[in-house]
Each structure stands twice: as structure tokens, then as C-alpha cells.
Design a protein around this motif. Structure first.
Motif, short mmCIF file in Angstrom:
data_model
loop_
_atom_site.label_atom_id
_atom_site.label_comp_id
_atom_site.label_asym_id
_atom_site.label_seq_id
_atom_site.Cartn_x
_atom_site.Cartn_y
_atom_site.Cartn_z
N UNK A 86 3.68 22.23 -76.60
CA UNK A 86 4.27 23.54 -76.84
C UNK A 86 5.78 23.45 -76.70
N UNK A 87 6.48 24.18 -77.57
CA UNK A 87 7.92 24.26 -77.51
C UNK A 87 8.33 25.72 -77.59
N UNK A 88 9.62 25.97 -77.51
CA UNK A 88 10.10 27.34 -77.63
C UNK A 88 9.73 27.94 -78.98
N UNK A 89 9.64 27.08 -80.00
CA UNK A 89 9.33 27.56 -81.35
C UNK A 89 7.83 27.62 -81.61
N UNK A 90 7.01 27.19 -80.64
CA UNK A 90 5.57 27.20 -80.84
C UNK A 90 5.01 25.80 -80.71
N UNK A 91 3.74 25.59 -81.02
CA UNK A 91 3.13 24.27 -80.90
C UNK A 91 3.71 23.30 -81.94
N UNK A 92 3.95 22.07 -81.52
CA UNK A 92 4.47 21.04 -82.42
C UNK A 92 3.66 19.77 -82.19
N UNK A 93 3.80 18.83 -83.14
CA UNK A 93 3.08 17.57 -83.02
C UNK A 93 4.02 16.40 -83.28
N UNK A 94 3.79 15.33 -82.59
CA UNK A 94 4.53 14.09 -82.80
C UNK A 94 3.54 12.95 -82.90
N UNK A 95 3.98 11.86 -83.52
CA UNK A 95 3.14 10.66 -83.62
C UNK A 95 3.53 9.73 -82.49
N UNK A 96 2.59 9.43 -81.62
CA UNK A 96 2.86 8.55 -80.48
C UNK A 96 2.99 7.11 -80.95
N UNK A 97 3.77 6.30 -80.24
CA UNK A 97 3.83 4.87 -80.57
C UNK A 97 2.46 4.23 -80.46
N UNK A 98 2.29 3.12 -81.18
CA UNK A 98 1.02 2.41 -81.13
C UNK A 98 0.77 1.90 -79.72
N UNK A 99 -0.39 2.17 -79.20
CA UNK A 99 -0.77 1.74 -77.85
C UNK A 99 -2.28 1.58 -77.81
N UNK A 100 -2.77 1.09 -76.71
CA UNK A 100 -4.22 0.91 -76.56
C UNK A 100 -4.92 2.25 -76.62
N UNK A 101 -6.07 2.29 -77.31
CA UNK A 101 -6.85 3.52 -77.40
C UNK A 101 -7.50 3.83 -76.06
N UNK A 102 -7.73 5.12 -75.76
CA UNK A 102 -8.43 5.48 -74.51
C UNK A 102 -9.88 5.00 -74.55
N UNK A 103 -10.13 3.86 -73.95
CA UNK A 103 -11.45 3.22 -74.00
C UNK A 103 -11.82 2.77 -72.60
N UNK A 154 -4.82 9.93 -85.44
CA UNK A 154 -5.42 9.64 -84.14
C UNK A 154 -4.37 9.43 -83.06
N UNK A 155 -3.10 9.36 -83.44
CA UNK A 155 -2.02 9.21 -82.45
C UNK A 155 -1.17 10.48 -82.34
N UNK A 156 -1.65 11.58 -82.92
CA UNK A 156 -0.89 12.82 -82.83
C UNK A 156 -0.97 13.39 -81.42
N UNK A 157 0.14 13.90 -80.95
CA UNK A 157 0.22 14.56 -79.65
C UNK A 157 0.71 15.99 -79.87
N UNK A 158 -0.03 16.95 -79.32
CA UNK A 158 0.27 18.36 -79.52
C UNK A 158 0.90 18.92 -78.24
#
Length: 902
Positions: A374-391, A368-372
């Protein structure tokens, strides 16, 4: 030093697990391993230790000793126990359990005995064939491996990691015997908790039990074998039925099993028995005794654990995510991959408690914290730091139903910026006790299986039943899944690298030559290419569904197979085609560690089935069964590979069929908030994912069907009639499976079915970029492309594109009508090309241009139509010319040097 493997020290008969086979004269100690439910064992040990005031190690030793001694109907035994404190050692200790002493006395005495024996070492003890390693990580026991080499069975438990396993001599034991022994250990712990005064072992009662077990069994009441009993327990848990209703002849599918539940059984039974089990194996051996016999004959094998992925940094998408991302590139800005849920809440709702519950949910699950991005090599994903959910909380007292519906529709249809978040939640207060709650999650981070568990967990967190007090921010609670989505993605890439050649060979024929299903009979008078979605809801009557299930039981098929075969029959009548391909989703959770994980695992596979003229429905059902089992067995085929295979071989149309048929067998999504009654409100996204998609879902009120379709292509009235025909056909064939195709629908229906002619072929015209004459070095260039004739600008553009493609694809020359995929391109290469066009030519090209019509000419045409200025074109041409001139001078110099040398 351990004893020589060729001169083993025999354990006392009462101090080892009775073997399944005679001990060989010269033991080779061939080892096998089964992974056990460490969480359940650790919990039982901790609860017993707390109940009786003893050390957890004592509780573990007592349970193993009691289960072992019961096998020999004795009140004492011996165990080899690994020391918990100080230097790592392995000591054989006597364990006294017999007599009429209550558990409190026996365990207290054993606790004191172990403390003394494990500190000083016992003066004399029988040698045990069973070793218990408790309380240390596996790597800390490596120093005593030589002492473990000739033990019959080594049971290990790390309560901190909640990991358990058993290594055993496979010349002596079957995996089923070992797992049954583990189950008896766990049952001892359960018994000690249920009845604190229960003797751990009563030798007198044990002898009576032995006599009772030796008594003759009445016909028809034969007891299950140990393996069957263990398997029956797994079936009962997965099917949610009583174990008492399962006997040796019980059929898994007749008890209500289906492919998704079969996947769960395969994962759990594979772990328990130490063999590799697939869904296909369960279809071929559907009875309890048949599957137990097959497991007993199967070679020992355990699933390779999913290791942790490297921490930090951007990681590639999984193959499932890549397929979703590609589909979104074809239709940017659409919301067809949003998972929307909406509830009307009546009662007391605490917005802050709901916010905290959602924050904790996001913290627990990295998906639920993955961020997608685009990079030169194609789409990549990172795990965002813990933060408040979009509510978001909205106060709209007095808002009417139409206004609320519009607000909900806007919320669920807003596209996500996946670089920011893949989840949103909105709580609307309509009155003192009237609320609306909307939750939307993007499919790239969550599937239907995950969604049901997330909503359950959200309700539990809101109620305070799943809080993790004292847990540091950003760390997972003890009961959170250990396997994160990035762990899965990295592991699955490695698995695919091994399996892809075989998968490609298996699927190539289905993927490359599969024709599109022609549903011209459903088209509007003026069909268009838009993605505007329509939906027709219907219901399968309970009586008809009962007949479907009965036919399935009599033919060895699942309800899905019967429903799918009926749908094939309908497509055949509407299209006139005998070669039909329909897509369906498979769970993709084929590893034990993935059963409770949150993420996107579902993959889309093709079900390609051939129909012969005059085919009776029973034979069509048999073909459908074969097709479905085959697809489940080879379910990992990535969408991107399917796309590339079709394009390489010149196939037209979508990479997989645009007609989808699904039966949702996942747990229902139910939101439970204390103090408020939650009623789910049906809501859907406006964009259609596929041309035509039938989804059937079992609910408390019956089986509900949704037929989603592209409303710009298909006519709503014809869709309604299509559904009526499906129910009519299904009713006819389940009542008479011998009915042939011409009797599946009334004569003359559908009246306007037919096959439309396909598009005319276009013959390519080759354009060699080398034919575009470069100007001499130093030639002045126009400041803007308008200064050059259109033909010159087009030639220059194709020169740039050909050079860029050649560099990325590693080829020498490219024709204007050559296909990008046929030249070796794939989605990530296309991503790099799009990024370079943006950087070097200052033009923005949607990825779908390359994916849909991947020719150089089509790309050049799109750029001309959408980027008429082309500010970077001549600058890029200049760079290419200079590079070519430099290469030419280098070749001339090299030739002159070679000539001089000769």
C-alpha cells in the motif's frame, strides 16, 4: 530512389504471388499487415539449415521461393532479398529449384549462389513482387523502405526475437491468401525435415498436380477454400480433433467448442487472417464456411502489440487485481482468494530437484514474483528480484491421515502477506515412498488458466525437459512468455481509458438496479454474517450431460448456456423473482500475446436475465444465450467501477451479485513427476468468496459440481435439496424444452420459497462540519479526549473527517450522511483517506468501513467504538483551526487591499 507509385515496375508473372483481384491500372499500394507465428517459422528455418548445412537465410529464401514457384508450377522464380551482412540493401535474385535434383543438391547450390549474389549483386534478374527480409530487427530495414514501397508482398523474419510479419498490397490480396501463403512456406520447411531427399520442387510432378486439381470433384466431397483450410487447422488444434473431421458445414460448438475455446480461436484466427475477431463473431457465425466468409469480408485490422512497461519502480494494480484487493479489504485475514492444490505422491521424489524446478518456475514468470504493498496513492505492485521460492520440506514419518489433513488445511488456509510472497509450497515426507505435496498461489497473481500450465511446466522442469542451461540468473529463457504481467497491466489501463465510457453506459442499468437474488428459502434458522465456508459436492450423470449437449447443438447454444438457463429456472422457483442476476467469470485473455501469459486476467461479469410468467424453457434458453454473448462482448468492466456506480445511485448490497455460476473449461491440472504417482487430493479454503457459488468441472470420470456457500447463512440440508432440485429441473427441461415454469419442478417444490422484506429505509440527518464552533486562537486544549464531553468529541471528530474528505474529494461541504462514492470517491481515494487517518490521527481504520457503509457518520462511529483515546484528534483540530484562521486573515488582507486600491 524507388519507382514512382504512379509508374510501378511490374514484377515477372512467375515472381509474385498470384493476386486475388486484377491489378489496378494505377496502383495505390495501400498496405495491410498480418502478424505471423515467428517462433514456428524461426524454428523450422533453423532446423532445415542445421539438417542441410546451409545458412539460415538460405533456408528461408528456399522455402519462400518453393512456395511461390509452386503457385506457377515452375522450377524457377525470383525474389527480392535483403542483405544480411554489410550495408542494408535489397537485391532481386533468380532462384533455380526445378528438375529432378534432390534437396541436398538444390539447397547447397542455392547457398553458394546467394553468397555470391548478395555480395556483388546479380548481373540480371527478374524483378520480384515478393521480398524476403531475414535476420535483422525490423528497425534496421527502415533504410530500404522506399525500395519496398511498390513490392506486392514483404515477408520479414527476425529469428532472434522470433517475430514474423507480412506487409502486403490489400488492393491485390486478402489476408487469408497471405496467411495461406505463409502456411505453405512453413509446410515446405516441414517437408524438407520429413524427407531429406524430397525435391524442393519437381516441375513435372507440379504439372501432374495441376491436372489433378483441375479434375472434377465428386458431389459431397468439395474441397475447402484456402481460407477454410487454414481456419480448419486452427479449429483442429484448439479443439484437439482431426482436421479430416472438419468440413465447410462443421459447427464449432457442435464439435465441442465453448466460450473459452472460442476466445482462443478468435485470437489465433485474428492474428493469422489480419482481422479483428471476437467471441461474439464466432457465436453469430459458428460454421467453418460462415466464419471464413465473414473473415473474407471483414476489414483488415491487427491487434495493437502490448508494449513493454517501464522497467523498475512500483506500478498500479490491474483492474482485475484491484477487484481482488478490494474484496480482501472487506474481509482481511481470510483466505478466500487462495488457490490450493494438494497431491499424494507415492514413489521416489527428489526434494532438491523439486525445489530447483519451483525456483526456475518463479524465475521465469514475473507474476509469481509480484509484491503488493500500500502507498499513499493506493495499492501498488513491484517485481521482486529473483530468489529462492518459498518451499518447505517437512519430515513427518508415521503421521496419520487425520494429522496430515490438518497440516494441509492449515497450509492452504493461512493468509498471504502479499508484500512478501503470493506463493508457498510444502513437501511432506510421510515414509520412504510416501509423500504429500501442497502448492498454494494467491489469485491476485494467478488464475485457473495459468495454474494448469504452471503445474505442467513444474513437472517438465523437475524431469529436466525444460531446463535453461547457461541462462544468467534473473533473465527469461528463450521459451518464456515475452509479455509480462506488468506489461499487460499498463496496456490494459490504456485500453480501459478508451473503452470505459462505453462500458459504463452499457453496464450501468445492470449494475445500478440489479436486485439481489433472494434465497431466504435456503437460510439457516439463525443466519449470521460470517464467512465460514461450506461445500456440497455432486455429479451430473454422463447421460444427462449428453442430453444437455444435444439440446445445445439443436438450439445453437453451448453446454454452459443450457446449464446456466437451468440454474436460472431453479433460482426463479426458489426466489419467486422474475429479474435475476448471476455472476460468472470470463477469461479476460482477449489479445494474442496473453494466451500463454501467467497472471490474473479473469474478470467477474453480471448475467442479468428477465423471466416472464409462464415462460417455456426454450425461450429462457434463448434469453440466456443473448445475455451470455452480450456479457462476453463487454467483459472488461472493472469491479471497482461497478461498486462505485451502485453506491452513487444509492443501490444497496454487494457491487455484483453474491450468486455465482461457473463452468470450468480450462485445461485440467495434472502433476507428472517421473518416478512417483501423483494423486490429487481435494482441498478447499475455509472462507467462502461469495454467498453461493456453483462450479462445474469436466473430469475424466464425469462432470463434478461444487456448491460452495456461506455456512453461517445457509443451511446444509437445504443446500443439498437445492442441488437435487437442480438436477431434477435440468433433466425435465432438456427432455422437454417447451416445458413452462410451473412444470420445471414437482408441484409444491420448494415448499418454503419466498421473498423476505428488505430493510427499512433510514432517513439521513445532515451535519455541517462548519457548525462546529472553533475555539479562539490560543485557547488551551485538553491533553486527552476523555477531558472533553462525548458530544464535543464526536463533533470534533466529524470536523476532522469532513475536512479530510473535502480535501481529498475536492468538495466544499460534506454532510454526515452523504455517501463517499456519491461525492466522487473511489477505492484509491479511500486508501489515501485511511492512510491519512493512520498518519494524522494515529488510528487504524479497515478499508471495508468506507467501502461497505461509506458515510462520514459511519466512519466516525467506527472510530469512536474502536479508538476511544483518539490521541491525535485535538492536535489535528488545532492544525485545522490555525489553517482556517490563516485563510481568514488572508481574505481580510486581500479585501482591504482591494478597498484601498479603489
Amino acid at each position: 530512389m524507388s519507382a514512382s507509385l504512379f509508374q510501378p515496375r511490374q514484377p515477372a508473372a512467375h515472381a509474385t504471388l498470384p493476386p486475388d483481384r486484377p491489378r489496378p491500372p494505377v496502383s495505390q499500394f495501400r498496405r495491410a499487415t498480418v502478424t505471423l507465428d515467428g517462433a514456428a517459422l524461426a524454428e523450422g528455418v533453423a532446423e532445415v539449415a542445421d539438417r542441410y548445412g546451409i545458412e539460415p537465410q538460405t533456408a528461408a529464401v528456399a522455402a519462400v521461393a518453393a512456395a511461390l514457384a509452386a503457385r506457377h508450377h515452375r522450377g524457377r522464380t525470383a525474389l527480392a532479398v535483403g542483405t544480411l551482412l554489410g550495408p542494408v540493401r535489397l537485391l532481386d535474385v533468380d532462384v533455380e529449384l526445378g528438375g529432378r535434383s534432390a534437396a541436398t543438391v538444390t539447397l547447397g547450390r542455392l547457398d553458394a549462389q546467394l553468397e555470391t549474389d548478395l555480395e556483388a549483386g546479380p548481373e540480371s534478374a527478374a524483378r520480384s513482387g515478393v521480398a524476403v527480409l531475414f535476420g535483422r530487427p525490423a528497425e534496421q530495414w527502415r533504410g530500404i523502405e522506399p525500395q519496398l514501397a511498390d513490392r506486392d508482398l514483404v515477408l520479414s523474419l527476425d529469428p532472434d526475437r522470433k517475430e514474423a510479419g507480412c506487409e502486403f498490397d490489400r488492393d491485390l490480396y486478402d489476408p487469408a491468401t497471405v496467411t495461406a501463403f505463409y502456411e505453405s512456406v512453413r509446410q515446405v520447411l516441414v517437408a524438407l525435415l520429413d524427407a531429406p531427399e524430397l525435391p524442393v520442387l519437381d516441375a513435372e510432378d507440379a504439372e501432374q498436380d495441376a491436372e489433378a486439381q483441375a479434375a472434377p470433384v465428386a458431389p459431397g466431397t468439395a474441397e475447402l477454400t484456402a481460407g477454410e483450410g487454414l481456419l480448419a487447422g486452427i479449429w483442429a488444434e484448439v479443439l484437439d480433433v482431426s482436421p479430416a473431421g472438419i468440413d465447410a458445414d462443421s459447427d464449432f460448438f457442435a464439435l465441442g467448442g465453448h466460450s473459452l475455446l472460442a476466445a482462443r480461436v478468435a485470437m489465433r484466427a485474428g492474428t493469422v487472417f489480419g482481422v479483428e475477431i471476437t467471441v461474439e463473431d464466432l457465436f453469430h457465425h459458428p460454421t467453418l464456411s460462415g466464419l471464413a466468409d465473414w473473415i473474407e469480408r471483414a476489414a483488415p485490422a491487427t491487434a495493437r502489440p502490448i508494449p513493454a512497461a517501464p522497467a523498475g519502480g512500483a506500478q498500479p494494480l490491474s483492474s482485475v487485481q484491484t477487484g481482488i484487493w478490494l474484496a480482501e479489504q472487506l474481509n482481511p485475514g481470510a483466505a478466500q482468494y487462495n488457490f490450493p492444490l494438494s497431491w499424494r505422491l507415492r514413489g521416489t521424489v527428489d526434494p532438491q530437484a523439486l525445489r530447483r524446478a519451483l525456483d526456475e518456475l518463479v524465475r521465469r514468470h514475473e507474476a509469481l514474483r509480484l509484491r503488493i504493498t500500500e502507498s499513499e496513492a493506493g495499492p501498488v505492485q513491484t517485481v521482486a528480484p529473483v530468489a529462492a521460492a518459498p518451499f518447505e520440506t517437512v519430515e513427518l514419518p508415521g503421521l496419520d491421515e487425520a494429522g496430515l489433513a490438518e497440516l494441509v488445511e492449515q497450509t492452504v488456509n493461512a493468509p498471504f502477506d502479499l508484500a512478501e510472497s503470493a506463493l508457498r509450497a510444502v513437501l511432506v515426507r510421510l515414509g520412504a515412498d510416501d509423500w504429500a505435496f501442497v502448492l498454494v498461489v494467491h489469485h491476485i497473481v494467478c488464475d485457473q488458466w495459468s495454474l494448469a500450465h504452471l503445474v505442467d511446466e513444474l513437472g517438465a522442469l523437475y524431469a529436466g525437459r525444460e531446463t535453461a542451461p547457461g541462462t544468467a540468473p534473473g533473465t527469461a529463457p528463450e521459451n518464456a512468455p515475452r509479455t509480462g504481467y506488468l506489461d499487460y497491466a499498463a496496456w490494459h489501463r490504456d485500453v480501459l481509458a478508451e473503452r470505459l465510457p462505453a462500458l459504463r453506459d452499457h453496464w450501468r442499468e445492470s449494475v445500478v438496479s440489479a436486485p439481489e437474488v433472494d434465497l431466504t428459502a435456503l437460510h439457516r434458522a439463525d443466519p449470521g454474517p460470517g464467512l465460514r465456508g461450506g461445500c456440497h459436492r455432486f455429479e451430473i450423470p454422463a447421460g444427462l450431460l449428453g442430453e444437455v449437449e444435444a439440446l445445445g447443438r439443436s438450439t445453437g447454444t453451448t453446454p454452459f448456456m443450457v446449464l446456466y438457463a437451468g440454474f436460472l429456472g431453479l433460482l426463479h422457483r426458489y426466489s419467486g423473482q422474475h429479474d435475476l442476476t448471476v455472476g460468472t467469470s470470463v477469461a479476460g485473455r482477449n489479445h494474442p500475446q496473453l494466451e500463454a501469459s501467467v497472471g490474473s486476467f479473469v474478470n467477474l461479469v453480471q448475467l442479468r436475465t428477465g423471466l416472464a410468467e409462464g415462460l417455456p424453457f426454450r425461450e429462457l434458453l434463448d434469453r440466456a444465450r443473448t445475455t451470455v454473448i452480450d456479457a462476453y462482448t463487454h467483459q472488461d468492466y472493472p469491479l471497482e467501477t461497478a461498486l462505485r456506480e451502485r453506491r452513487i445511485h444509492g443501490a444497496q448490497g454487494s457491487p455484483l451479485t453474491s450468486v455465482i455460476f461457473e463452468l470450468l473449461n480450462v485445461d485440467p491440472v495434472r502433476l507428472a513427476l517421473p518416478g512417483a504417482a501423483a494423486e490429487e487430493v481435494p482441498v478447499r479454503v475455509r472462507s467462502a468468496k461469495f454467498g453461493l457459488m456453483v462450479t462445474l468441472e469436466a473430469t475424466t470420470s464425469g462432470t463434478i459440481g461444487n456448491l460452495e456457500y456461506q455456512a453461517d447463512r445457509y443451511d446444509a440440508a437445504r443446500i443439498a435439496r437445492f442441488v437435487e432440485h437442480y438436477l431434477s429441473l435440468l433433466t425435465a427441461v432438456v427432455r422437454d424444452p417447451e416445458l413452462r415454469a410451473d412444470g420445471w419442478l414437482p408441484a409444491g417444490e420448494p415448499a418454503d420459497a419466498g421473498i423476505a422484506p428488505g430493510p427499512a429505509a433510514v432517513s439521513p440527518a445532515a451535519v455541517d462540519p462548519a457548525a462546529v464552533d472553533p475555539a479562539e486562537d490560543g485557547h488551551p486544549e485538553p491533553e486527552a479526549d476523555e477531558a472533553a464531553p462525548a458530544s464535543s468529541r464526536r463533533a470534533a471528530l466529524e470536523t476532522v473527517l469532513a475536512d479530510l474528505w473535502a480535501e481529498e474529494l475536492g468538495v466544499d461541504s460534506i454532510g454526515a450522511d452523504q455517501d463517499f462514492f456519491a461525492l466522487g470517491g473511489y477505492s484509491l481515494t479511500a486508501t489515501r483517506i485511511v492512510a491519512r487517518l493512520r498518519r494524522e490521527l494515529s488510528v487504524t481504520v479497515p478499508l471495508r468501513v468506507l467501502l461497505v457503509d461509506g458515510t462520514l457518520a459511519a466512519l466516525a462511529t467506527y472510530i469512536e467504538e474502536h479508538e476511544p483515546d483518539l490521541p491525535g484528534l485535538h492536535r489535528t483540530i488545532r492544525v485545522i483551526r490555525l489553517a482556517r484562521a490563516d485563510e481568514h486573515r488572508q481574505r481580510q488582507t486581500a479585501d482591504q487591499e482591494r478597498s484601498g486600491a479603489s
